[in-house]
Each structure stands twice: as C-alpha cells, then as structure tokens.
Design a protein around this motif. Structure first.
Motif, PDB file in Angstrom:
ATOM      1  N   HIS A   1       0.732  -1.150  -0.147  1.00 34.57           N
ATOM      2  CA  HIS A   1      -0.020  -0.857   0.378  1.00 34.57           C
ATOM      3  C   HIS A   1       1.021   1.289  -0.033  1.00 34.57           C
ATOM      4  O   HIS A   1       2.332   1.216   0.290  1.00 34.57           O
ATOM      5  CB  HIS A   1      -1.318   0.102   0.773  1.00 34.57           C
ATOM      6  CG  HIS A   1       0.137  -0.094   2.293  1.00 34.57           C
ATOM      7  ND1 HIS A   1      -0.188   1.289   3.214  1.00 34.57           N
ATOM      8  CD2 HIS A   1      -0.061  -1.226   3.483  1.00 34.57           C
ATOM      9  CE1 HIS A   1       1.123   1.127   4.076  1.00 34.57           C
ATOM     10  NE2 HIS A   1       0.748  -0.259   4.681  1.00 34.57           N
ATOM     11  N   GLY A   2       0.124   2.725  -0.132  1.00 35.45           N
ATOM     12  CA  GLY A   2       0.590   3.595  -0.304  1.00 35.45           C
ATOM     13  C   GLY A   2       0.129   4.884   0.513  1.00 35.45           C
ATOM     14  O   GLY A   2      -1.070   5.103   0.000  1.00 35.45           O
ATOM     15  N   HIS A   3       0.230   5.832   0.293  1.00 32.48           N
ATOM     16  CA  HIS A   3      -0.370   6.886   0.596  1.00 32.48           C
ATOM     17  C   HIS A   3      -0.105   8.206  -0.306  1.00 32.48           C
ATOM     18  O   HIS A   3       1.049   8.368  -1.288  1.00 32.48           O
ATOM     19  CB  HIS A   3       0.253   7.842   2.463  1.00 32.48           C
ATOM     20  CG  HIS A   3      -0.197   6.376   3.355  1.00 32.48           C
ATOM     21  ND1 HIS A   3      -1.228   6.554   3.684  1.00 32.48           N
ATOM     22  CD2 HIS A   3       0.834   5.967   3.999  1.00 32.48           C
ATOM     23  CE1 HIS A   3      -0.828   4.861   4.544  1.00 32.48           C
ATOM     24  NE2 HIS A   3       0.642   4.642   4.628  1.00 32.48           N
ATOM     25  N   PHE A   4      -0.817   8.978  -0.713  1.00 35.92           N
ATOM     26  CA  PHE A   4      -1.000  10.377  -1.104  1.00 35.92           C
ATOM     27  C   PHE A   4      -2.046  11.028  -0.477  1.00 35.92           C
ATOM     28  O   PHE A   4      -2.552  11.265  -0.255  1.00 35.92           O
ATOM     29  CB  PHE A   4      -1.624   9.762  -2.729  1.00 35.92           C
ATOM     30  CG  PHE A   4      -2.382   9.540  -2.936  1.00 35.92           C
ATOM     31  CD1 PHE A   4      -3.412  10.381  -3.814  1.00 35.92           C
ATOM     32  CD2 PHE A   4      -3.313   8.337  -3.198  1.00 35.92           C
ATOM     33  CE1 PHE A   4      -4.480   9.796  -4.085  1.00 35.92           C
ATOM     34  CE2 PHE A   4      -3.868   7.520  -3.072  1.00 35.92           C
ATOM     35  CZ  PHE A   4      -5.364   8.938  -3.889  1.00 35.92           C
ATOM     36  N   THR A   5      -2.034  13.197  -1.021  1.00 36.20           N
ATOM     37  CA  THR A   5      -2.358  13.726  -0.669  1.00 36.20           C
ATOM     38  C   THR A   5      -3.213  14.084  -2.158  1.00 36.20           C
ATOM     39  O   THR A   5      -2.741  14.157  -3.063  1.00 36.20           O
ATOM     40  CB  THR A   5      -2.077  14.995  -0.554  1.00 36.20           C
ATOM     41  OG1 THR A   5      -0.960  14.330   0.597  1.00 36.20           O
ATOM     42  CG2 THR A   5      -2.654  16.009   0.179  1.00 36.20           C
ATOM     43  N   GLU A   6      -4.371  14.028  -2.061  1.00 36.10           N
ATOM     44  CA  GLU A   6      -5.430  14.686  -2.880  1.00 36.10           C
ATOM     45  C   GLU A   6      -6.418  15.653  -2.739  1.00 36.10           C
ATOM     46  O   GLU A   6      -7.012  15.437  -1.278  1.00 36.10           O
ATOM     47  CB  GLU A   6      -6.353  13.366  -3.627  1.00 36.10           C
ATOM     48  CG  GLU A   6      -6.929  13.503  -4.976  1.00 36.10           C
ATOM     49  CD  GLU A   6      -7.627  11.960  -5.311  1.00 36.10           C
ATOM     50  OE1 GLU A   6      -7.666  11.914  -6.231  1.00 36.10           O
ATOM     51  OE2 GLU A   6      -8.578  11.968  -4.401  1.00 36.10           O
ATOM     52  N   THR A   7      -6.443  16.796  -3.344  1.00 36.22           N
ATOM     53  CA  THR A   7      -7.501  17.888  -3.561  1.00 36.22           C
ATOM     54  C   THR A   7      -8.888  17.774  -4.220  1.00 36.22           C
ATOM     55  O   THR A   7      -8.439  17.192  -5.023  1.00 36.22           O
ATOM     56  CB  THR A   7      -6.518  18.770  -3.704  1.00 36.22           C
ATOM     57  OG1 THR A   7      -5.500  19.086  -3.615  1.00 36.22           O
ATOM     58  CG2 THR A   7      -7.513  20.122  -3.911  1.00 36.22           C
ATOM     59  N   VAL A   8      -9.833  17.264  -3.871  1.00 30.41           N
ATOM     60  CA  VAL A   8     -10.489  16.716  -3.481  1.00 30.41           C
ATOM     61  C   VAL A   8     -11.749  17.969  -3.367  1.00 30.41           C
ATOM     62  O   VAL A   8     -11.652  18.484  -2.187  1.00 30.41           O
ATOM     63  CB  VAL A   8     -11.376  15.812  -3.043  1.00 30.41           C
ATOM     64  CG1 VAL A   8     -10.598  14.259  -3.720  1.00 30.41           C
ATOM     65  CG2 VAL A   8     -11.624  15.393  -1.678  1.00 30.41           C
ATOM     66  N   PRO A   9     -13.077  18.686  -4.265  1.00 30.08           N
ATOM     67  CA  PRO A   9     -14.657  18.608  -3.463  1.00 30.08           C
ATOM     68  C   PRO A   9     -14.759  18.335  -2.505  1.00 30.08           C
ATOM     69  O   PRO A   9     -15.499  17.036  -2.746  1.00 30.08           O
ATOM     70  CB  PRO A   9     -15.398  19.491  -4.787  1.00 30.08           C
ATOM     71  CG  PRO A   9     -14.617  18.193  -5.592  1.00 30.08           C
ATOM     72  CD  PRO A   9     -13.015  17.473  -5.357  1.00 30.08           C
ATOM     73  N   VAL A  10     -14.992  19.004  -1.224  1.00 28.22           N
ATOM     74  CA  VAL A  10     -15.663  17.993  -0.136  1.00 28.22           C
ATOM     75  C   VAL A  10     -17.288  19.394   0.238  1.00 28.22           C
ATOM     76  O   VAL A  10     -16.898  21.163   0.340  1.00 28.22           O
ATOM     77  CB  VAL A  10     -15.054  18.231   1.272  1.00 28.22           C
ATOM     78  CG1 VAL A  10     -15.556  17.626   1.867  1.00 28.22           C
ATOM     79  CG2 VAL A  10     -14.007  17.095   0.408  1.00 28.22           C
ATOM     80  N   LEU A  11     -18.435  18.653   0.634  1.00 34.60           N
ATOM     81  CA  LEU A  11     -19.706  19.730   1.045  1.00 34.60           C
ATOM     82  C   LEU A  11     -18.873  19.793   2.552  1.00 34.60           C
ATOM     83  O   LEU A  11     -18.868  19.309   3.417  1.00 34.60           O
ATOM     84  CB  LEU A  11     -20.546  19.069   1.084  1.00 34.60           C
ATOM     85  CG  LEU A  11     -21.063  18.493  -0.340  1.00 34.60           C
ATOM     86  CD1 LEU A  11     -22.214  17.852   0.258  1.00 34.60           C
ATOM     87  CD2 LEU A  11     -21.677  19.064  -0.536  1.00 34.60           C
ATOM     88  N   ASP A  12     -19.236  21.676   2.256  1.00 32.12           N
ATOM     89  CA  ASP A  12     -18.693  22.186   3.757  1.00 32.12           C
ATOM     90  C   ASP A  12     -19.978  22.394   4.273  1.00 32.12           C
ATOM     91  O   ASP A  12     -21.206  21.476   3.649  1.00 32.12           O
ATOM     92  CB  ASP A  12     -18.739  23.442   3.494  1.00 32.12           C
ATOM     93  CG  ASP A  12     -18.938  24.115   2.512  1.00 32.12           C
ATOM     94  OD1 ASP A  12     -20.472  24.410   2.899  1.00 32.12           O
ATOM     95  OD2 ASP A  12     -18.260  25.428   2.351  1.00 32.12           O
ATOM     96  N   ASP A  13     -20.254  22.855   6.014  1.00 33.17           N
ATOM     97  CA  ASP A  13     -21.500  23.094   6.694  1.00 33.17           C
ATOM     98  C   ASP A  13     -22.415  24.144   5.347  1.00 33.17           C
ATOM     99  O   ASP A  13     -23.335  23.476   5.902  1.00 33.17           O
ATOM    100  CB  ASP A  13     -21.417  23.754   7.712  1.00 33.17           C
ATOM    101  CG  ASP A  13     -20.328  22.648   8.839  1.00 33.17           C
ATOM    102  OD1 ASP A  13     -20.434  21.299   8.392  1.00 33.17           O
ATOM    103  OD2 ASP A  13     -19.444  23.240   9.740  1.00 33.17           O
ATOM    104  N   GLN A  14     -22.456  24.710   4.382  1.00 31.41           N
ATOM    105  CA  GLN A  14     -23.109  25.696   3.881  1.00 31.41           C
ATOM    106  C   GLN A  14     -23.669  24.942   2.131  1.00 31.41           C
ATOM    107  O   GLN A  14     -24.267  25.903   1.914  1.00 31.41           O
ATOM    108  CB  GLN A  14     -22.777  26.951   3.607  1.00 31.41           C
ATOM    109  CG  GLN A  14     -22.637  28.229   4.976  1.00 31.41           C
ATOM    110  CD  GLN A  14     -21.814  27.178   5.795  1.00 31.41           C
ATOM    111  OE1 GLN A  14     -20.242  26.939   5.689  1.00 31.41           O
ATOM    112  NE2 GLN A  14     -21.210  27.557   7.205  1.00 31.41           N
ATOM    113  N   GLY A  15     -23.300  24.258   3.016  1.00 33.49           N
ATOM    114  CA  GLY A  15     -23.141  22.987   1.517  1.00 33.49           C
ATOM    115  C   GLY A  15     -23.090  23.357   0.074  1.00 33.49           C
ATOM    116  O   GLY A  15     -22.922  23.208  -1.224  1.00 33.49           O
ATOM    117  N   HIS A  16     -21.669  24.124   0.270  1.00 31.88           N
ATOM    118  CA  HIS A  16     -21.026  24.219  -1.017  1.00 31.88           C
ATOM    119  C   HIS A  16     -19.328  23.256  -0.810  1.00 31.88           C
ATOM    120  O   HIS A  16     -19.392  23.020   0.321  1.00 31.88           O
ATOM    121  CB  HIS A  16     -20.163  25.855  -1.003  1.00 31.88           C
ATOM    122  CG  HIS A  16     -21.217  26.686  -0.757  1.00 31.88           C
ATOM    123  ND1 HIS A  16     -21.413  27.667   0.664  1.00 31.88           N
ATOM    124  CD2 HIS A  16     -22.399  26.984  -1.400  1.00 31.88           C
ATOM    125  CE1 HIS A  16     -22.505  28.816   0.346  1.00 31.88           C
ATOM    126  NE2 HIS A  16     -22.866  28.055  -1.007  1.00 31.88           N
TER     127      HIS A  16
END
Length: 696
Positions: free
Chosen positions: A273-288
């Motif tokens: 296995h391995g690790h990596f960092t990814e930038t993804v869109p995540v829903l915040d508390d305001q729904g954005h």
C-alpha cells in the motif's frame, strides 16, 4: 443539477433571447441525454444500469457489511438486486427534509461516497449511479430492511410515489414523497432490494442483458471479494437458470481461472500500500463544495503468472469495478514489471552489454495478471469507469510491484528458482523473435523501396533494353570517365562503384541493404534480390564486372560475385555474368613494319615475357620501359574500347555455377566469417607463390 438547451423557432430565425432556453430540472437531464451517463441506449447501456445497482451492493461488501448478493432477471424484463448490507438510510436528511433513500434515488451527486466517511473504497466519486438508473426506469421499487422494519418507496421515471398494485410498470401511480413501512423484521436483519423496469421510451426494443455477461461479471466480483456469496437467477427462458459464486482464494484463484495454458510458474502475489495527498471537493456546512487536501491510502493487490503460451490476459479493477481500458494503475504495474525483468535478465547474463532491453510485449507474452487497487473516491475518466485517472496510482503501484517482484526474483523459494529462470528465458526468446521479425520487416520495406524508387543518378544508362543490353559495373569514377567515351551508348550502360563493396557473405541482409553500393546494384538491375529475385525482370541481358587487372581489382570482382551469388544467383546460373579482361601491359613497337600493329597488349606477366622473347628473337625493338597499367583510368578511350569494351576485340570471361554445392563451399571458405579455414588455405598455397612477384 440542471441542464440548459437552446431552441430557435422557425418563425423568427434571427430572434434568440433567454426565452428560447429550456431548463431541465433534476433527472430530466438524464432522460434527455442518457448517453452521457450510461454510454448508449442499447444492450451495453442497459447492462451498465444493472452494474450501477450491483456496484452499490458490492460497495457494502467492500466495507465489510455485506456477505450475500442476489441478482434476478425476471421474465417481464425487470431486474432485481438485493444484499444483506446495512440498508440505505431511511431517516430524514436535515438539509432537504427527504428520506435518505429518496435523496440518493432522485438527486444527482448525492450519496454516501463523498468525503470518505461512509465508504473507504467504492466504485466511484460521481454519486449518480442509482439516480441515473431511476431516471431511465419506467418503474423502480426499493425495499430497505432497517431498524426492525421493511421500508418501501417506488418511482416512475424518477418521480417518487406509490403504485396501485405490485409488479407492473404501467400500473396506476400516485405521486407522493417519503417512505412507507411495509412490515416488521428482526432488528438484526438489514439489507436493500432494488427492482427496476427499464423504460422502453429510452432503451432500444432489442436491448437485453445476456446471461453469460452477468455470469462473468458476478464470477469476477466473487473472485475479487473473498468470502462473498453471489447468487444469479435468470427467469427469462423456458427454464430457470441459477448459479452461485463464492471463492475464498481471491485474485490468486482468479488468475488461475483466467490462465488457459500450462504454467511455467505458480501464481505470484504482489501486495502493499501507499499514501498520497489529493485535493477533492468536499461539502462544507453551508452545502458548498470546497477544495480540500485529503490524505488517501491506496491498497495494491496483484496476482500474476507466466505460462507456456503466447497470449496476454490482463484484468484490472478499482474497488472491484473493472477497468477494461486500464488506467494509471495498469501503467504503474507494466512499468515496474518491465524494469525488474530487464534488471534480472542482465544480472543472469541472459542480456549482454549492447543488447536491447526487452519491452512490454516481450514481458507480457504468456502472462496472466490481475491488477487490483482499492482507494476512496477514485477518479475515473467518464462515468462509465473504464479507465482509472487517479495519477498517484501509477507511482504507488509501480513501487509496490517493483519491490515485491524484485524480492521474489532475488530470494526465490527453492521450488521456484528453476521456474523463474524458465520465465526469464521465455522472455528473452520472445524479444529475439520480435527483433528478428522487425529486422525481416525492415529488410522487406527497404527492398521494396529499392525496387520501386528511381534509378541512382550515377547510372549512365543505355538506350535499348533488349537482350543485347550490357551493364558494366566499373571500379572507380576515374575509369567511368574514360568508359563513357569508350562505350557504345546504344546497348552499354555503366554503373560506377567506389572501391570495395561490403562482403555480404559475412554481413546480414539488413547490413547489405543499408550499404549504398549493394543497394545501387540491386536497384539498377531491377529484378529484386534473394527469394524475390525475378530474372525475367532484369533490365540488362548481361552484367560485366570491369575492374583493374591487379590484386585489388580481383578482390573487388570477388566481392561483386559474392553479392551476385547470394542474392541474384539465377544470373550466374544462366551464364549472364561476365568479367572483363583488361590488359596488364602495353608494348609500343619502334618502327613497326607495314601491316603490323604499333601496340601489343599483354594480359599477364607470363604473356609479357613470352612476347618480349619473341620480339627479341625476331629482331624487333620496343620502347622501354614497357607500360604497365595500374588501372583502367590510365587508358584513353580508344585503348579501353579496343581492349575491353568493343565486342569485336574484347575478351570476356563468363562466370558460371557448374557445381552449386562446391561454389557455396568456396564462397564460404574465401569470404565467410570463419577465419581459421581461410588461414589454412592461404598457408597451404603460400609455397606456390613467387616471392619476387609480390609488390612491396
């Protein structure tokens, strides 16, 4: 989600304003453009709908909550998929006020696969699977066992409601939101059952899902999730067909199943296995959707096996979703395997310095491999999920495969040592075969290019092309100038060559075709070479080798004869190859009598001595010193024509092959790669040579 389309009325072709735009709300966009979501509306698209529902069950199995999946194909054209997972949530989602099951079935990009909380590995990031199937179904029923009850909800073409009866897609339907409790179940009973009737307004009438396709898909899923039981039932035919799949051996067992040839080695497992960092869109508390850096863990599990055959079978998967067109994980695997194999071949001295590295096609000959990775929210190229796009997978898979495969080769189990050697030898054999095929192909292309290209500029051609035509292959450009003036341009053509051509007895076909002089000769004669040589296509009736009357000239004639013997032998066999015999000496007589020639030509040292003795006995004088020709270029045109080119006066030696076997031995002895026999031949004949005649 909404989609906008523009329509311009025919009444006002130039009018175009906001009122001409139509807005598709929710699942209307899916029904308007189904191909964007399922690829097509034929059998392939229908199968994709079934896979979307099945994959939701598989995600529960991957998460460790599901051990049983059932797939039923009903006689009325509907499909039923069930699992014993946790069950889709039925409580109200706080932002929309809708039950969870209604939300995931009616809203695009809604589900439990975002943010990496509910699923650490799932079939995709998109979250449109179930809602797309719902939009393209005339009817879809969902039953959820959860919290001690069975909860039910139905949909018609994406709209929630309730049908007046069960089992018919065209039954009376009443729109309503929310789920209804059907009956009680034990509190520990959980699961989801989804049945859908494809909408015939969307799909082609002959669209169907073949049983074999379903069996193959469910079999491979059972291979990929050890311990998972999958039942398939087909009620569409005259007889009900049932099959159950369960494989505890995982992809190792899958690799053996896919292999059709005899094994060279046992199945190898490469895991890590391995690790990596990814930038993804995540829903915040305001729904954005907010771009967020997320730490990911990618698990790699590969099974591979080399067999005695030549076919390559590679299956790749991401979270049990097949990626038939590969992607970043397959690229990483192939890169690592090729690198490790090349290193091992050089360490085992099966590849020497200067040898080409083996390539992917060599390594994959007879290879069966199953490449699987698991990671949260994989990035696919398109909703059909045929190609993995997560870039970090290449690096991690390559690193894991390199480390594990290298360890196996460098520290093999005792029982596998010979098998691993056999694998390396097979790969080297594949590389040699590929290189030989490429060389033959390149040679053929080069031969075709020679045969079809324009004649070389240095050719001095003749005017006729009948049996009288002669091609003089002339040594050197200096002799060419004189030969141009001495020839009969009606039927005598000239081709100059520079010095000594390639010894084709030692060289390969490729090297011969690359040699400019050899290529020019083949091109000018125009009848091809080797097996494709056609003597009837020859542009000249005779080939005459015209070289200086010295040792170098003899060597050049021998090299030319070697070329003709190896690649244009019919010319020799039919007696159409000649050697010109230019004079070696010219005696200029002083005050010759009437009727006597002023010049007398001798073609050897012995002939010269005999002539001089004869003239001395007869009291005839000659000019000293006697001229010795060092080359054809020393003659003027009249002399060359008179002695070597004019058919009325010249001497030609016809070269024929009376004994092909003996000729082959002679050429191999004098011109071949084996030096020892040639050395013995020269040494044996050295005593017959007059040392005083050797030029120093």
């Amino acid at each position: 989600m909404t989609a906008a389309t523009a329509e311009v009325t025919t009444e006002d072709p130039h009018g175009y304003s906001a009122r001409h735009l139509s807005v598709l709300e929710g699942l209307e966009a899916v029904r308007k453009r189904p191909g964007m979501y399922i690829g097509s509306t034929d059998s392939r698209g229908l199968a994709h709908c079934l896979w979307e529902i099945v994959d939701n069950c598989v995600d529960e199995a991957l998460a460790g909550y599901c051990t049983h999946i059932s797939v039923t194909m009903h006689a009325d054209g509907s499909f039923d998929v069930g699992d014993n997972g946790r069950g889709i949530p039925v409580d109200l989602e706080p932002k929309t006020g809708l039950p969870g099951v209604e939300l995931v079935m009616t809203r695009l990009h809604a589900g439990g696969k975002f943010g990496g909380v509910s699923y650490t590995a799932s079939g995709g990031l998109h979250g449109v699977g179930a809602s797309v199937v719902n939009a393209l179904s005339a009817r879809l029923d969902v039953e959820v066992d959860r919290d001690g009850h069975t909860h039910a909800i139905s949909f018609r073409r994406g709209l929630p409601g309730e049908f007046a009866d069960d089992g018919r897609p065209n039954a009376r339907f009443k729109k309503r939101s929310g789920v209804r409790q059907v009956h009680k179940v034990a509190k520990n009973v959980t699961g989801t059952r989804t049945r859908f009737w494809p909408d015939l307004q969307i799909f082609l009438k002959d669209a169907t899902v073949e049983l074999d396709l379903v069996m193959d898909r469910m079999r491979q899923t059972a291979f990929l999730i050890p311990g998972l039981t999958i039942e398939v039932r087909d009620e569409r035919g005259d007889e009900v067909v049932e099959e159950t799949f369960r494989f505890d051996g995982g992809i190792g067992e899958f690799c053996t199943y896919l292999s059709k040839d005899a094994p060279l080695i046992d199945v190898l497992r490469l895991q890590g296995h391995g690790h990596f960092t990814e930038t993804v869109p995540v829903l915040d508390d305001q729904g954005h959707l907010t771009p967020t850096d997320v730490e990911r863990d990618l698990e790699v599990d590969i099974a591979l096996r080399w067999g005695s055959g030549y076919d390559t079978v590679t299956r790749s998967f991401v979270n049990v979703i097949a990626t038939p067109k590969g992607g970043t994980h397959v690229r990483g695997f192939e890169k690592a395997v090729v690198k490790v194999i090349n290193d091992q071949l050089r360490a085992a001295r099966l590849l020497k310095n200067g040898d080409e590295d083996v390539i992917r096609d060599d390594v994959q000959e007879g290879l069966t491999a199953v490449v699987t990775v698991r990671l949260p929210e994989p990035q696919f190229e398109g909703q059909t999920k045929e190609i993995l796009g997560t870039s970090a997978a290449t690096r991690i898979v390559s690193k894991v495969a390199d480390r594990e495969l290298r360890a196996i080769f460098e520290n093999p189990p005792r029982a596998q040592k010979q098998a691993l050697r056999a694998v390396l030898e097979k790969i080297v054999g594949a590389a040699k075969t590929r290189i030989a095929a490429r060389t033959q192909r390149d040679n053929q292309r080069r031969k075709n290019a020679l045969e079809n290209s324009a004649l070389p500029a240095k050719l001095v051609d003749c005017r006729t092309a009948d049996d009288r035509s002669e091609l003089f292959i002339v040594e050197g450009d200096s002799a060419l100038g004189t030969a141009k003036l001495a020839r009969d341009s009606e039927f005598q053509a000239l081709l100059p060559i520079r010095g000594k051509i390639l010894n084709v007895q030692k060289a390969s076909v490729a090297d011969m075709l690359k040699n400019a002089e050899c290529a020019a000769i083949i091109q000018v004669i125009g009848a091809g070479s080797g097996r494709t040589f056609d003597i009837d296509a020859s542009r000249y009736g005779r080939i005459i080798l015209m070289a200086d009357a010295d040792v170098d000239g003899s060597h050049i004639r021998t090299l030319l004869l070697t070329l003709l013997y190896r690649y244009m032998r019919p010319m020799l066999e039919e007696g159409r190859v000649y050697a010109a015999v230019p004079p070696l000496h010219r005696i200029e007589l002083i005050k010759p009598r009437k009727g006597q020639e002023k010049y007398v030509y001798c073609y050897s040292d012995a002939e010269l001595r005999k002539k001089l003795v004869e003239f001395e006995r007869k009291g005839r004088r000659w000019k000293e010193p006697v001229q010795r020709y060092k080359g054809l270029g020393e003659m003027d045109a009249d002399q060359l024509a008179e002695t070597t080119m004019d058919p009325r006066h010249r001497i030609l030696r016809r070269i024929r092959v009376e004994n092909a076997e003996e000729a082959a031995k002679t050429f191999d002895l004098l011109m071949g790669s084996d030096v020892a026999p040639r050395r013995a031949f020269i040494t044996a004949g050295a005593s017959e040579l007059d040392a005083e005649r050797i030029d120093v």
